[in-house]
Design a protein around this motif. Structure first.
Motif, mmCIF file in Angstrom:
data_model
loop_
_atom_site.group_PDB
_atom_site.id
_atom_site.type_symbol
_atom_site.label_atom_id
_atom_site.label_comp_id
_atom_site.label_asym_id
_atom_site.label_seq_id
_atom_site.Cartn_x
_atom_site.Cartn_y
_atom_site.Cartn_z
ATOM 1 N N PRO A 120 0.360 -19.204 7.064
ATOM 2 C CA PRO A 120 -0.310 -20.425 6.742
ATOM 3 C C PRO A 120 -1.996 -20.668 6.034
ATOM 4 N N ASP A 121 -2.719 -19.499 7.116
ATOM 5 C CA ASP A 121 -4.247 -19.768 6.696
ATOM 6 C C ASP A 121 -4.396 -18.568 5.823
ATOM 7 N N ASP A 122 -3.974 -17.620 4.920
ATOM 8 C CA ASP A 122 -4.676 -16.610 4.478
ATOM 9 C C ASP A 122 -5.744 -17.778 3.449
ATOM 10 N N ASP A 123 -6.303 -16.576 3.240
ATOM 11 C CA ASP A 123 -7.293 -17.302 1.903
ATOM 12 C C ASP A 123 -6.870 -16.327 0.767
ATOM 13 N N PRO A 124 -7.464 -16.893 -0.659
ATOM 14 C CA PRO A 124 -7.036 -16.686 -2.150
ATOM 15 C C PRO A 124 -7.934 -15.610 -2.420
ATOM 16 N N ALA A 125 -7.092 -14.271 -2.979
ATOM 17 C CA ALA A 125 -7.682 -13.259 -2.901
ATOM 18 C C ALA A 125 -9.018 -13.332 -4.040
ATOM 19 N N PRO A 126 -10.072 -13.233 -4.452
ATOM 20 C CA PRO A 126 -10.657 -12.690 -5.651
ATOM 21 C C PRO A 126 -10.520 -12.626 -7.180
ATOM 22 N N PRO A 127 -10.528 -12.881 -8.066
ATOM 23 C CA PRO A 127 -8.948 -12.648 -9.510
ATOM 24 C C PRO A 127 -9.177 -11.001 -9.323
ATOM 25 N N GLU A 128 -10.159 -10.974 -9.952
ATOM 26 C CA GLU A 128 -10.602 -9.631 -10.300
ATOM 27 C C GLU A 128 -10.142 -8.666 -9.442
ATOM 28 N N ARG A 129 -10.338 -8.697 -8.163
ATOM 29 C CA ARG A 129 -9.726 -7.636 -7.063
ATOM 30 C C ARG A 129 -8.252 -7.903 -7.304
ATOM 31 N N ARG A 130 -7.865 -8.900 -7.620
ATOM 32 C CA ARG A 130 -6.119 -9.079 -6.822
ATOM 33 C C ARG A 130 -5.388 -8.756 -8.600
ATOM 34 N N GLN A 131 -6.331 -8.530 -9.122
ATOM 35 C CA GLN A 131 -5.759 -8.097 -10.745
ATOM 36 C C GLN A 131 -5.873 -6.389 -10.695
ATOM 37 N N VAL A 132 -6.812 -5.662 -10.047
ATOM 38 C CA VAL A 132 -7.041 -4.685 -10.360
ATOM 39 C C VAL A 132 -5.984 -3.981 -9.229
ATOM 40 N N ASN A 133 -5.363 -4.881 -7.968
ATOM 41 C CA ASN A 133 -4.698 -4.279 -7.154
ATOM 42 C C ASN A 133 -3.175 -3.947 -7.337
ATOM 43 N N ARG A 134 -3.083 -5.385 -8.485
ATOM 44 C CA ARG A 134 -1.833 -5.645 -8.785
ATOM 45 C C ARG A 134 -1.533 -3.905 -9.900
ATOM 46 N N THR A 135 -2.230 -4.369 -10.768
ATOM 47 C CA THR A 135 -1.806 -3.160 -11.891
ATOM 48 C C THR A 135 -1.950 -2.103 -11.157
ATOM 49 N N ILE A 136 -2.438 -1.210 -10.186
ATOM 50 C CA ILE A 136 -2.547 -0.100 -9.537
ATOM 51 C C ILE A 136 -1.426 0.417 -8.393
ATOM 52 N N THR A 137 -1.229 -0.707 -8.250
ATOM 53 C CA THR A 137 0.234 -1.169 -7.117
ATOM 54 C C THR A 137 0.874 -1.215 -7.971
ATOM 55 N N ALA A 138 1.515 -1.167 -9.429
ATOM 56 C CA ALA A 138 2.268 -1.776 -10.541
ATOM 57 C C ALA A 138 2.881 -0.141 -10.707
ATOM 58 N N ILE A 139 1.390 1.045 -11.383
ATOM 59 C CA ILE A 139 1.007 1.844 -11.697
ATOM 60 C C ILE A 139 1.726 2.817 -10.767
ATOM 61 N N LEU A 140 0.975 2.732 -9.393
ATOM 62 C CA LEU A 140 1.836 3.992 -8.218
ATOM 63 C C LEU A 140 3.254 3.189 -8.347
ATOM 64 N N ARG A 141 3.880 1.850 -8.358
ATOM 65 C CA ARG A 141 5.214 2.350 -7.779
ATOM 66 C C ARG A 141 5.776 3.261 -9.072
ATOM 67 N N ARG A 142 5.709 2.703 -9.947
ATOM 68 C CA ARG A 142 6.311 2.940 -11.458
ATOM 69 C C ARG A 142 6.129 4.783 -11.613
ATOM 70 N N LEU A 143 5.087 5.166 -11.490
ATOM 71 C CA LEU A 143 4.735 6.715 -11.174
ATOM 72 C C LEU A 143 5.151 7.693 -9.991
ATOM 73 N N LEU A 144 5.008 6.991 -8.779
ATOM 74 C CA LEU A 144 5.523 7.883 -7.434
ATOM 75 C C LEU A 144 6.921 7.583 -6.881
ATOM 76 N N GLY A 145 7.547 6.228 -7.101
ATOM 77 C CA GLY A 145 7.688 5.651 -6.627
ATOM 78 C C GLY A 145 8.141 5.114 -5.030
ATOM 79 N N LEU A 146 6.294 4.513 -4.916
ATOM 80 C CA LEU A 146 6.579 3.561 -3.867
ATOM 81 C C LEU A 146 6.367 2.564 -3.306
#
Length: 254
Positions: A120-146
């Motif tokens: 309930p008390d989560d802060d919103p992530a800065p948009p550019e940080r969230r986008q970089v995190n989302r992009t890298i996480t998706a790549i790692l999931r696809r390439l490494l199966g994590l």
């Protein structure tokens, strides 16, 4: 099974005392890695008691601070290291959640995720940080199966005996890219647990060209590509973290 809590710091005089006070409510096994701070951090650490301190003579990078912590834990015989940042973005009150997962003995890496579930008390992530995190996480999931939802959260617990099998040497903020590639290759067991998403200090920066999210993403992808090409044969296993880390300066100034 109680972990060593390792806190990398660089110019954190504003937060350090509060973070240490909060962490001490849950453990007295604390290591602070001072990455060449130029503010009052070193003075504050000299005034502390019941604390392990490693001081880098110069700023060597966030990744090198984690490598120093893992090396120290290996030499001192700890079974687990729990890392959290000193900018008050990680809630020490969640240390027991990591310990509970450690005691279940079903993972080698327990990684905090700010996106696995919402609080309930989560802060919103800065948009550019969230986008970089989302992009890298998706790549790692696809390439490494994590099955990751947050590839950059620094609130983590590492089984020391498992990390000894890795050859970690990425000194900067791209350390997680190297770590996840090597963890996947070594077939380390990874579990995520939800942690609070806290962004209190909107002024915090990475520094230099990494403040530009496009340049930061490019750098992360370059490190990822380099690590994927890297030859890391099984024969390289062993206490690789310790081998790559020079003797730490414990409770000493440089």
């Amino acid at each position: 099974m109680e972990p060593l809590v390792a806190i990398p710091v660089y110019n954190e005089e504003r937060h350090l005392c509060r973070v240490l006070e909060a962490v001490r409510r849950y453990t007295r096994r604390i290591l602070v890695v001072d990455d060449g701070s130029t503010d009052g951090t070193a003075r504050i650490l000299r005034q502390q008691r019941d604390l392990f301190v490693i001081r880098h003579c110069e700023n060597r990078g966030y990744g090198q601070s984690l490598i120093s912590a893992l090396s120290f834990a290996s030499r001192q015989g700890y079974s687990w290291v729990l890392t959290l940042d000193c900018d008050e973005q990680h809630e020490p009150g969640q240390i027991p959640d990591f310990v509970e997962e450690i005691l279940r003995d079903r993972a080698d890496v327990i990684s905090g995720s700010r996106y696995l579930r919402s609080f309930p008390d989560d802060d919103p992530a800065p948009p550019e940080r969230r986008q970089v995190n989302r992009t890298i996480t998706a790549i790692l999931r696809r390439l490494l199966g994590l099955s990751l939802t947050d590839s950059f959260c620094g609130f983590k617990a590492y089984r020391v005996s498992a990390v000894r099998r890795l050859a970690l040497d990425e000194p900067g903020y791209a350390f997680p890219l190297q770590f996840w590639v090597q963890a996947a290759r070594a077939r380390l067991r990874v579990r995520e647990i939800p942690v609070h998403r806290i962004y209190r200090d909107k002024s915090r920066r990475f520094g230099g060209t990494l403040d530009d999210p496009v340049a930061r993403l490019r750098h992360y992808l370059e490190v990822l590509a380099r690590e994927l090409r890297r030859d890391f044969p099984p024969s390289a296993a062993g206490d690789a973290v310790t081998q790559r880390m020079p003797a730490a300066r414990v409770a000493r100034r440089c």
